[in-house]
Design a protein around this motif. Sequence first.
Motif: not given
Length: 136
Positions: A107-134
């Motif tokens: 739901m946070d990813l849906i509401e936050d418009g900055q995320y597009n084309g990314c793969a995000c590691i998710i964890n309860r204790k931190m904001a989604p961590k975007v893993i950049p494309e090579a």
Amino acid sequence: MGTQNGGNGGVVINTSSLGGLTSSWCFYFPIYAATKHGVVGFTRCVAKEPLIKENNVRVSAVCPPAVLSNMLATFPKQTCYEKEILASMKEDRLRKLRPIDVAKIVMDLIEDGQYNGCACIINRKMAPKVIPEAKL
């Protein structure tokens, strides 16, 4: 969903796994890892597709560690690596999430418009961590 049909655009969130970003803990089940890597690649490609972008649709993937589910409860017993898999899941970095934890982050990813084309590691204790494309 698309703006061509009068919609406002939208968001697609695909579900991959931490195993879709690394093989360091996933080598016990290569078919699973390969499919989750495929989800990440598919997500990144679709997000760049011109018709998707023109229609104001964002596409991202969540990559949780282990999620407390029926699959997690039964899967290790179905392999010859049960001890190794269960031991790896005790590591702090692979802390198991509840399905509700994943849903809240989605739901946070849906509401936050900055995320597009990314793969995000998710964890309860931190904001989604975007893993950049090579970069090539």
